[in-house]
Write a protein that holds these residues in place. Structure first.
Motif, mmCIF file in Angstrom:
data_model
loop_
_atom_site.group_PDB
_atom_site.id
_atom_site.type_symbol
_atom_site.label_atom_id
_atom_site.label_comp_id
_atom_site.label_asym_id
_atom_site.label_seq_id
_atom_site.Cartn_x
_atom_site.Cartn_y
_atom_site.Cartn_z
ATOM 1 N N THR A 361 39.950 65.572 -21.020
ATOM 2 C CA THR A 361 40.956 65.642 -22.074
ATOM 3 C C THR A 361 40.637 64.571 -23.107
ATOM 4 O O THR A 361 40.544 63.392 -22.768
ATOM 5 N N LEU A 362 40.473 64.993 -24.343
ATOM 6 C CA LEU A 362 40.140 64.071 -25.423
ATOM 7 C C LEU A 362 41.338 63.916 -26.346
ATOM 8 O O LEU A 362 41.990 64.897 -26.700
ATOM 9 N N LEU A 363 41.598 62.685 -26.723
ATOM 10 C CA LEU A 363 42.593 62.433 -27.763
ATOM 11 C C LEU A 363 41.823 62.196 -29.050
ATOM 12 O O LEU A 363 41.028 61.259 -29.142
ATOM 13 N N LEU A 364 42.044 63.073 -30.038
ATOM 14 C CA LEU A 364 41.260 63.043 -31.272
ATOM 15 C C LEU A 364 42.133 62.670 -32.459
ATOM 16 O O LEU A 364 43.336 62.944 -32.473
ATOM 17 N N GLU A 365 41.490 62.094 -33.460
ATOM 18 C CA GLU A 365 42.114 61.989 -34.777
ATOM 19 C C GLU A 365 41.335 62.903 -35.694
ATOM 20 O O GLU A 365 40.106 62.790 -35.816
ATOM 21 N N ALA A 366 42.030 63.864 -36.298
ATOM 22 C CA ALA A 366 41.353 64.920 -37.056
ATOM 23 C C ALA A 366 42.164 65.280 -38.288
ATOM 24 O O ALA A 366 43.335 64.912 -38.421
ATOM 25 N N GLY A 367 41.514 66.023 -39.165
ATOM 26 C CA GLY A 367 42.171 66.482 -40.380
ATOM 27 C C GLY A 367 43.040 67.687 -40.139
ATOM 28 O O GLY A 367 43.057 68.272 -39.053
ATOM 29 N N PRO A 368 43.785 68.117 -41.157
ATOM 30 C CA PRO A 368 44.730 69.226 -40.996
ATOM 31 C C PRO A 368 44.071 70.556 -40.688
ATOM 32 O O PRO A 368 44.714 71.457 -40.151
ATOM 33 N N SER A 369 42.782 70.703 -41.027
ATOM 34 C CA SER A 369 42.123 71.990 -40.786
ATOM 35 C C SER A 369 41.549 72.107 -39.378
ATOM 36 O O SER A 369 41.103 73.179 -38.980
ATOM 37 N N PHE A 370 41.571 71.017 -38.605
ATOM 38 C CA PHE A 370 40.942 71.046 -37.283
ATOM 39 C C PHE A 370 41.599 72.075 -36.367
ATOM 40 O O PHE A 370 40.925 72.888 -35.736
ATOM 41 N N VAL A 371 42.915 72.048 -36.295
ATOM 42 C CA VAL A 371 43.636 72.962 -35.409
ATOM 43 C C VAL A 371 43.366 74.404 -35.789
ATOM 44 O O VAL A 371 43.081 75.258 -34.951
ATOM 45 N N GLU A 372 43.418 74.688 -37.068
ATOM 46 C CA GLU A 372 43.199 76.050 -37.545
ATOM 47 C C GLU A 372 41.766 76.509 -37.261
ATOM 48 O O GLU A 372 41.528 77.657 -36.888
ATOM 49 N N GLN A 373 40.817 75.601 -37.400
ATOM 50 C CA GLN A 373 39.408 75.957 -37.266
ATOM 51 C C GLN A 373 38.988 76.150 -35.816
ATOM 52 O O GLN A 373 38.180 77.021 -35.501
ATOM 53 N N TYR A 374 39.569 75.359 -34.907
ATOM 54 C CA TYR A 374 39.085 75.374 -33.527
ATOM 55 C C TYR A 374 40.092 75.930 -32.528
ATOM 56 O O TYR A 374 39.845 75.916 -31.332
ATOM 57 N N ARG A 375 41.226 76.436 -33.025
ATOM 58 C CA ARG A 375 42.246 76.956 -32.118
ATOM 59 C C ARG A 375 41.722 78.096 -31.252
ATOM 60 O O ARG A 375 42.047 78.217 -30.081
ATOM 61 N N PHE A 376 40.895 78.946 -31.816
ATOM 62 C CA PHE A 376 40.418 80.121 -31.094
ATOM 63 C C PHE A 376 38.933 80.035 -30.751
ATOM 64 O O PHE A 376 38.322 81.041 -30.421
#
Length: 588
Positions: A361-376
């Protein structure tokens, strides 16, 4: 058996071994097997590709869109927020969790249900002072058991139903499985509520470790000639930080521990801070400090646009076995790793030297597009997003729930087939803007569909070459085996397969064998098909047997032994219940 049958058995064994022992994608392995069957002439192209036109496979693809629409509108949170309530004990919390989870999983993909509920359950557990490790594994198990209540509850049910339609001309009704599914759920739920608190560990996830155990560390460097260079720790404002504290200073190859407030700072001092995740942002606002490794600084995203994201590494993550430094994580994913948790504990040592493994389990700091880009994407099993700036559109949650209700009603009454009802609901999600077309496309997991469809080719080869009949004869032994014992043997074999390979592949490979067993015994084939449905979903013993089990591994701080400890008795209970009840509903 003819030579083609032995070749098919050898190919199937090779597929199973490759799935178990390598990290090659299951879709690549099974498409390779399909190609071999076509090239060798064992199957014609039409026979090999029949899985891609199977109604069950198409239904699964359409239901991905329906599930995504429910997720994007926050319909699941809308329901769970009203159902979970305020439990007074851990046992009450487990009891409140099992029912809504299983009911949701009965009508939508259980992987999507668990993905949506993990953050909600974590918050709920924290508010009620309950360890999330007491709830997340029951969440996964409840979703698995809930999937057995209806035909659309899990992709495995739809796959086997598709095989029954194409090979036996039989189609199951939406709630037909409930005759066995409801007792299975009741037995499993009762076991989890009575024994879950005693058998489940009391551990913390990565985020809880950082927030409560203060194990999160950030290294900063004093910029030469900066305003704080030459000042004491107290004068530089580093003594009473809100979210972190200064643990040590590395200077000239030496480490200064338990530093006093009047210790002066020098150029290029390396400061190690311990505290909560928000401490990184607090430190970056201090003039004269910069990130020691440069990664956080190189992430060129404004602070107000950053998110803290907790992700679990899946088996297809490309840098497994590599150190964080070797993986080039920041470059590839435009995100910075803040901490790594493995089996519930923060991994010690320098962050860049930690080797990544499945389930980390990684705790990341990312930009707003990260979730959208890697969700699937298959790289990660995205679990939770902290401080998400794009909340669901709750205004459309009633519309999404109404469309789901329409799907269930039209399929249950026989007005439409399940495929037709799913197509109608998915179309409604798009028309009402519960989900956009781009989101709908990304929500369809093509790799899963390829695995299922390609598995059909192996099943067809087993049937056409006589390999399935040969294996069935081997299972029956001398021929004195009773139908009930044969059913139990098929169930146990399927469970063994689903714990080591994908549940859908296990179902497709076992289907022709089960049909051959029924034919050789001269009994009804339906109990054997139903047994495969339940057995292929009954993955409770290992984290890798079912995707939802892997998803809760890191957030719950679990170890492999935890799954065996609570999952083995549950698997036995479910097996006994199913094997006893199935012949009573579908006569042998």
């Amino acid at each position: 058996m003819p030579l083609e049958a032995y070749f098919t058995l050898a190919l199937t064994a090779g597929v199973l071994i490759t799935l178990i022992t390598t990290r090659i994608g299951p879709d690549v392995i099974l498409m390779g097997a399909l190609a071999i069957l076509v090239v060798t002439g064992i199957l014609s192209p039409e026979q090999a590709l029949v899985g891609f036109a199977n109604p069950g496979v198409i239904t699964i693809a359409v239901l991905y869109i329906v599930a995504a629409g429910l997720k994007e509108t926050g319909a699941i949170q809308f329901l769970t927020g009203r159902l979970l309530g305020q439990p007074k004990t851990t046992r009450q919390a487990q009891a409140r969790l099992v029912l809504p989870t299983s009911m949701l999983s009965a009508f939508m993909n259980n992987t999507a249900v668990v993905a949506m509920l993990i953050p909600a359950v974590q918050d709920w557990a924290q508010r009620n002072n309950i360890a999330a490790s007491k709830l997340l594994l029951p969440l996964s198990y409840a979703a698995i058991m809930g999937g057995t209540l209806t035909l659309i509850g899990t992709s495995t049910n739809l796959v086997v139903d598709g095989l029954l339609q194409s090979e036996r001309g039989v189609s199951l009704h939406l709630f037909e499985l409930a005759w066995v599914g409801v007792p299975v759920l009741l037995v499993g739920a009762l076991y989890l509520v009575l024994f879950g608190n005693r058998l489940l560990p009391n551990r913390q996830s990565a985020v809880e470790q950082l927030d409560q155990a203060r194990e999160y560390s950030v290294e900063m460097k004093v910029t030469p000639g900066s305003p704080i260079s030459g000042k004491t720790i107290q004068e530089a404002g580093l003594r009473n930080l809100q979210s972190s504290y200064l643990a040590e200073i590395e200077r000239g190859g030496h480490t200064l521990s338990a530093v006093a407030p009047d210790t002066p700072l020098q150029d290029d001092d390396r400061l190690v801070f311990i505290g909560a995740p928000e401490g990184a942002r607090e430190l970056r606002r201090i003039n004269g400090l910069k990130a020691a490794n440069g990664d956080v600084q190189k992430l060129k995203i404004a602070n107000h646009q950053r998110h803290l994201v907790e992700v679990v590494l899946g088996p297809d993550f490309p840098a497994l076995g590599q150190t964080i430094k070797e993986s080039g994580f920041r470059t590839h994913f435009k995100a910075v790793i803040l901490s790594v948790s493995r089996r519930g504990s923060r991994v010690p040592g320098k962050l860049g030297e930690i080797r990544l493994d499945v389930g980390d389990t990684l705790l990341l700091e990312a930009g707003p597009s990260f979730v959208e880009q890697y969700r699937f994407r298959r790289d990660f099993l995205l679990v939770s997003v902290l401080n998400d700036s794009t909340p669901p559109d709750f205004r459309k949650a009633p519309i999404a729930l109404a469309l789901l209700g329409l799907l269930v009603l039209s399929a249950a009454t026989g007005l439409l087939s399940i495929l037709e009802a799913a197509l109608l609901a998915a179309g409604g999600m798009l028309v009402t803007r519960c989900i956009t077309a781009s989101h709908a496309r990304r929500s369809i997991d093509l790799s899963v569909l390829v695995v299922i469809a390609a598995s059909f080719a192996l099943g067809a080869a087993m049937r056409e070459t006589g390999a399935a009949a040969g294996v069935a004869q081997l299972l029956l032994g001398t021929g004195n085996l009773s139908p009930w014992l044969a059913l139990a043997l098929v169930y146990i074999t399927t469970v063994a397969f689903t714990e080591t390979i994908t549940n859908n592949a296990a179902a497709v490979l076992m289907f022709p064998i089960a049909m051959a067993v029924a034919d050789q015994l001269g009994v009804n084939f339906m109990p054997f098909a139903i047994a495969i449905m339940f057995a292929a979903s009954a993955s409770f013993i290992t984290p890798l047997g079912y995707q939802t089990n892997l998803m809760v591994l890191g957030p719950g701080g679990y170890r492999v032994s935890d799954y065996l400890k609570i999952g083995l008795p549950l698997s036995v209970l479910i097996a006994v219940t199913a094997i006893v009840l199935i012949p009573m509903v579908w006569t042998l």
